[in-house]
Scaffold this active site. Structure first.
Site, PDB file in Angstrom:
ATOM      1  N   SER A 239       0.844  -1.187   0.000  1.00  0.00           N
ATOM      2  CA  SER A 239       0.000   0.000   0.000  1.00  0.00           C
ATOM      3  C   SER A 239       0.882   1.240   0.000  1.00  0.00           C
ATOM      4  CB  SER A 239      -0.913   0.008   1.225  1.00  0.00           C
ATOM      5  OG  SER A 239      -1.775   1.133   1.197  1.00  0.00           O
ATOM      6  N   HIS A 253      -2.384   7.100  -4.903  1.00  0.00           N
ATOM      7  CA  HIS A 253      -2.560   6.017  -3.932  1.00  0.00           C
ATOM      8  C   HIS A 253      -2.664   4.713  -4.703  1.00  0.00           C
ATOM      9  CE1 HIS A 253      -5.665   3.151  -2.400  1.00  0.00           C
ATOM     10  NE2 HIS A 253      -4.832   3.128  -1.375  1.00  0.00           N
ATOM     11  N   ARG A 257      -3.426  -6.572  -2.882  1.00  0.00           N
ATOM     12  CA  ARG A 257      -3.419  -7.491  -1.760  1.00  0.00           C
ATOM     13  C   ARG A 257      -3.949  -8.866  -2.155  1.00  0.00           C
ATOM     14  NH1 ARG A 257      -7.092  -3.447  -1.488  1.00  0.00           N
ATOM     15  NH2 ARG A 257      -9.284  -4.054  -1.470  1.00  0.00           N
ATOM     16  N   ARG A 408      -1.307  -1.241  14.921  1.00  0.00           N
ATOM     17  CA  ARG A 408      -0.193  -0.303  14.862  1.00  0.00           C
ATOM     18  C   ARG A 408      -0.654   0.989  14.193  1.00  0.00           C
ATOM     19  NH1 ARG A 408       5.068  -0.041  11.396  1.00  0.00           N
ATOM     20  NH2 ARG A 408       6.502   0.990  12.833  1.00  0.00           N
TER      21      ARG A 408
END
Length: 449
Positions: A239, A253, A257, A408
């Site tokens: 990403s 962007h 995945r 995270r």
């Protein structure tokens, strides 16, 4: 903890040289771009190590409600890998440094496998793979191995290209580990000459899917059979969000995945997801056409219906409902892609990753030295505020990560710009350049036939 990256110093895969920012290089030149690695070996474009001839990406007939191209979003799992959000444990930090120009050869007494093709490929990465090399060697044809190598190559190629354009900035490289299984690598450049912030992260995680994630997936039509309340999964992805300093250089962007879920009866479900989209501050029609045409060419290698389908999906997904406008001028977006076969969908994703650099880097070089006014910089800050609004209010992957215990947060928020601005009830002047881009964001266009 400081970490010496033997993998980085072993091969000259990265050079920080000032790019010709005022020049738009030919599309073919960027497509042919590939840095050289140790011993003069070409560092291949992402995913080309074992390229096979594509037969085209089609839609197989459903069998018992099985494989097909679904139109639902698997938001729960996307949050795990889309933004490296479910990272746990400690972080080791190192800085990306210039690599030695010398070739690395096998040393006497060194196991031959340490200098095999896999090891040589890994020296071009930003850091060693998350999965142990011995495990990758044991399953070279497994899709999890192929996808992990693809996202590592994509990360390295994009970081190398951005560093060359920026001409002086360095990427910090963070390795993180997840106690439940797996980990990731986050590469971030901040306050460069060209880029205010550029992040490219990968994650490779596995374990048991949380009940919350399983519920979200079931609500979108996936029939998942758990055993004793557990649902083993593997997930990995790359990403990136890139925020340039110049308001005439667009933000980009991308995310690609892969997921596997093992049901109680031993059946394995798998699917791919991802996409790439452009967010300009000001409308430049030539840039929009170049970006969309590059993505369309990648899609068309696998079927003429893919680009229009995924382009519309992108326009619909990146929609800021309370503003009545899209985040940007779109691109492609897809999820739950699981037919006609793993290999054919993987080749499609390869083509998409190979389109990232040629779709975007020419636009950076074209505009990074453009002059701009304080008013144009202010408008960029306001548009960045819209970017933040979408990511925090609507993006399913971001929201899932933020509300996952122990996630995270640093990696989740990597996608946000260093600076942004909000003005109450701001509205641009009629017939202004600012109003022009808003019209496109409210009414998406078809940029290429």
């Amino acid at each position: 903890m400081a970490m010496h990256l033997r993998w980085l110093s072993a091969a000259p895969c990265w050079r920080a040289v000032r790019g010709a920012c005022g020049e738009l290089r030919a599309y073919g030149e960027l497509r042919a771009w590939a840095p050289r690695c140790a011993a003069g070996r070409l560092c291949r474009p992402p995913g080309t190590a074992c390229r096979e001839q594509s037969r085209g990406l089609g839609y197989g007939p459903p069998v018992g409600g099985g494989s097909r191209l679904r139109t639902r979003l698997a938001a729960g799992l996307a949050g795990l890998v889309g933004l490296a959000a479910a990272a746990f444990g400690h972080v080791e930090r190192a800085e990306m440094v210039r690599k030695s120009s010398g070739a690395q050869s096998a040393s006497p007494g060194r196991p031959e496998e340490e200098d095999d093709e896999l090891a040589r490929r890994c020296r071009c990465f930003m850091a060693p793979p998350v999965t142990d090399l011995r495990e990758l060697r044991r399953r070279p044809d497994d899709m999890k191995t192929k996808m992990e190598l693809l996202i590592l190559e994509t990360q390295a190629q994009v970081c190398q290209a951005l560093a060359q354009v920026d001409g002086g900035a360095r990427f910090s490289v963070d390795r993180w580990e997840r106690k439940e299984g797996g980990g990731g690598i986050s590469c971030v450049l901040q306050d460069g000459h060209v880029f205010e912030k550029a992040g490219v992260s990968i994650s490779v995680v596995h374990g048991n899917l949380s009940e919350e994630a399983a519920k979200q997936m079931r609500s979108r039509g996936k029939l998942l059979k758990t055993k004793d309340g557990k649902l083993p999964f593997s997930a990995m992805g790359v990403s990136s969000v890139i925020h340039p300093k110049n308001p005439h250089t667009p933000t980009i962007h991308f995310n690609y995945r892969y997921f596997e879920v093992e049901e109680a009866d031993g059946n394995t479900l798998w699917w791919f997801g991802g996409g790439c989209d452009l967010t300009p501050t000001y409308l430049n029609q030539e840039d929009a056409v170049h970006f969309h045409r590059t993505l369309k060419e990648a899609c068309d290698q696998h079927g003429p219906d893919l680009y229009p389908r995924f382009k519309k999906w992108c326009d619909d997904y990146f929609f800021i409902a309370h503003r009545g406008e899209r985040r940007g001028i779109g691109g492609i977006f897809f999820d739950d892609l699981d037919s006609p076969s793993k290999e054919e969908v993987f080749r499609f994703v390869q083509s998409c990753t190979q389109a990232i650099i040629p779709s975007y880097v020419p636009l950076v070089k074209k505009h990074c030295d453009d002059s701009f006014t304080p008013q144009e910089k202010l408008w960029q800050q306001l548009r960045r505020g819209r970017y933040v609004e979408f990511n925090l209010l609507y993006d399913r992957g971001t929201k899932f990560g933020l509300f996952t215990p122990g996630s995270r947060i640093e990696s989740i928020l990597m996608s946000l710009p260093l600076t942004a601005r909000w003005e109450y009830m701001h509205s641009p002047s009629e017939n202004s350049k600012e109003a022009e881009i808003l019209e496109v964001l409210r009414h998406p266009r078809d940029w290429v036939p």
